[in-house]
Design an enzyme around this catalytic site. Sequence first.
Site, PDB file in Angstrom:
ATOM      1  N   LYS A 109       6.948   1.188  19.604  1.00 18.10           N
ATOM      2  CA  LYS A 109       7.825   1.245  18.442  1.00 18.10           C
ATOM      3  C   LYS A 109       8.772   0.052  18.437  1.00 18.10           C
ATOM      4  CE  LYS A 109      11.552   1.738  19.688  1.00 18.10           C
ATOM      5  NZ  LYS A 109      12.458   0.900  20.548  1.00 18.10           N
ATOM      6  N   TYR A 194      15.302   5.773  17.001  1.00 16.83           N
ATOM      7  CA  TYR A 194      15.227   7.100  17.637  1.00 16.83           C
ATOM      8  C   TYR A 194      15.936   8.138  16.784  1.00 16.83           C
ATOM      9  CZ  TYR A 194      13.263   5.010  21.780  1.00 16.83           C
ATOM     10  OH  TYR A 194      12.425   4.360  22.630  1.00 16.83           O
TER      11      TYR A 194
HETATM   12  P1  NAD Z   1      10.485  -7.090  27.626  1.00 17.82           P
HETATM   13  O1  NAD Z   1      11.257  -8.268  27.119  1.00 17.82           O
HETATM   14  O2  NAD Z   1      10.917  -6.494  28.922  1.00 17.82           O
HETATM   15  O3  NAD Z   1       8.937  -7.464  27.743  1.00 17.82           O
HETATM   16  C1  NAD Z   1       8.257  -8.123  26.719  1.00 17.82           C
HETATM   17  C2  NAD Z   1       6.976  -8.758  27.259  1.00 17.82           C
HETATM   18  O4  NAD Z   1       6.376  -9.502  26.207  1.00 17.82           O
HETATM   19  C3  NAD Z   1       7.221  -9.730  28.425  1.00 17.82           C
HETATM   20  O5  NAD Z   1       6.250  -9.528  29.408  1.00 17.82           O
HETATM   21  C4  NAD Z   1       7.063 -11.091  27.779  1.00 17.82           C
HETATM   22  O6  NAD Z   1       6.557 -12.074  28.683  1.00 17.82           O
HETATM   23  C5  NAD Z   1       6.044 -10.807  26.685  1.00 17.82           C
HETATM   24  N1  NAD Z   1       6.099 -11.763  25.574  1.00 17.82           N
HETATM   25  C6  NAD Z   1       5.029 -12.278  24.965  1.00 17.82           C
HETATM   26  N2  NAD Z   1       5.378 -13.130  23.991  1.00 17.82           N
HETATM   27  C7  NAD Z   1       6.720 -13.162  23.988  1.00 17.82           C
HETATM   28  C8  NAD Z   1       7.666 -13.866  23.208  1.00 17.82           C
HETATM   29  N3  NAD Z   1       7.302 -14.685  22.220  1.00 17.82           N
HETATM   30  N4  NAD Z   1       8.979 -13.651  23.481  1.00 17.82           N
HETATM   31  C9  NAD Z   1       9.363 -12.798  24.443  1.00 17.82           C
HETATM   32  N5  NAD Z   1       8.497 -12.099  25.218  1.00 17.82           N
HETATM   33  C10 NAD Z   1       7.191 -12.283  24.996  1.00 17.82           C
HETATM   34  O7  NAD Z   1      10.498  -6.006  26.464  1.00 17.82           O
HETATM   35  P2  NAD Z   1      10.256  -4.436  26.605  1.00 17.82           P
HETATM   36  O8  NAD Z   1      11.566  -3.761  26.783  1.00 17.82           O
HETATM   37  O9  NAD Z   1       9.181  -4.164  27.573  1.00 17.82           O
HETATM   38  O10 NAD Z   1       9.779  -4.082  25.114  1.00 17.82           O
HETATM   39  C11 NAD Z   1       8.461  -4.308  24.663  1.00 17.82           C
HETATM   40  C12 NAD Z   1       8.152  -3.351  23.496  1.00 17.82           C
HETATM   41  O11 NAD Z   1       8.311  -2.015  23.946  1.00 17.82           O
HETATM   42  C13 NAD Z   1       9.064  -3.505  22.285  1.00 17.82           C
HETATM   43  O12 NAD Z   1       8.328  -3.276  21.106  1.00 17.82           O
HETATM   44  C14 NAD Z   1      10.089  -2.390  22.459  1.00 17.82           C
HETATM   45  O13 NAD Z   1      10.654  -1.923  21.245  1.00 17.82           O
HETATM   46  C15 NAD Z   1       9.254  -1.321  23.124  1.00 17.82           C
HETATM   47  N6  NAD Z   1      10.048  -0.423  23.970  1.00 17.82           N
HETATM   48  C16 NAD Z   1       9.869   0.919  23.836  1.00 17.82           C
HETATM   49  C17 NAD Z   1      10.582   1.802  24.632  1.00 17.82           C
HETATM   50  C18 NAD Z   1      10.335   3.277  24.519  1.00 17.82           C
HETATM   51  O14 NAD Z   1      11.086   4.063  25.115  1.00 17.82           O
HETATM   52  N7  NAD Z   1       9.299   3.693  23.825  1.00 17.82           N
HETATM   53  C19 NAD Z   1      11.499   1.316  25.560  1.00 17.82           C
HETATM   54  C20 NAD Z   1      11.643  -0.060  25.707  1.00 17.82           C
HETATM   55  C21 NAD Z   1      10.905  -0.928  24.900  1.00 17.82           C
END
Ligand code: NAD
Length: 365
Positions: A109, A194
Amino acid sequence: MTDQTLPPQERTGYAVIGLGELTEAQLFPAFHLSQRSRLAALVSGDSNKAREQARRLGLSDADVYDYDHFEDLRERADVQAVFIVLPNSLHREFTERAARIGKQVLCEKPLAVSVQDAEAMVRVCAEAGVLLMTAYRIQYTPHHQLARELMESGQLGRVKLLDAVNVQTEPNEGQWRLKRALAGGGSLPDVGLYCLNTARYLIGEEPYEVFAWTHSTPGDPRFAEVEESVSFTLRFPSGVVSNNLCSYGAAHHRSLRVLAERANLTLDPAFDYTNLRIRNDSQTEVKEYLVKEADQFALELDHFSACVQSGRQPFTPGEEGLQDVRIIAAIYQSAAEGRPVQLQRFEGRDVFRGQPPERAERERS
Ligand code: NAD
């Protein structure tokens, strides 16, 4: 919980795309706890990091793909699904690429950063004949399922109001979450979602009107591109009003209250990964429910795997995520124009949802 543990070869195999914080801290452990899902491949822009993780997780170098060679997964019959865990604006590209090679899509999401992107994702998956599920863990979480049952049962009397808060501080200026092109917005599509999605899930109806305000601290460089805080009110056909607050500028707090004629439910915390609590306050007693927790991400994964294995539509399909993206656009429009915005009216309950998760996924004590 009824043991539905499948042997490895019968589980749905996933390629996880994006190895950031959520993947490392929540999803890898969730695969260990799942009953129907198997981690089969990693897709990352950083092959060294991915190979290191693969070894740690019992996979091999051959299970690691970079973004350019994503389509090589077509040949992997043991990978039936992908889990997209990338910054929001990349969800569309990888959904479309996955659908084109015949993989089922579970997408984090918010589903997308624009209505146009979300509509395209739903359309492309339908045309390719693959399932698309929005990863809304809250709708697979026993505490929220219990809240919805209590609301539906009539025990609380008529539900009048919902009140939800999801705030946190986002300190890191370099974070993609603060870049409009990658995130699509600020606190609203990230944490405010949320409040929005849970209100729609608990009430079971679709809002027909929204009124919203946004605010960002002047001069704070974190909020040069995206908003800090949003307050939004939704009106639902049965008369329920839902008030919601989200922010990137206030200390962590995530709670939800359901205010009904005879009793009130409080979920506090409401949106955390663990230690959720649910309390029922009526005029005569205060009751805290003992709900046995299960890993929210494992429940969500196993629901999608059960859908892949049976061919049925997930409870939170792409359409469910698309509807939130539409409402988010209306929230921003309302805040920009300083007036309530009308949404398309939908009658009935759960209009965008598929079949509910199986009872076995909802253990409580
Ligand atoms: P994060 O920044 O920790 O990880 C993102 C990943 O994407 C990294 O591995 C990064 O290298 C990669 N990536 C690829 N292209 C990129 C770019 N152009 N810029 C930045 N990073 C890039 O993020 P996250 O917290 O893991 O979030 C990822 C997704 O998961 C998002 O859509 C977020 O909304 C979602 N999320 C959901 C929940 C939940 O509880 N359902 C919780 C956290 C995040």
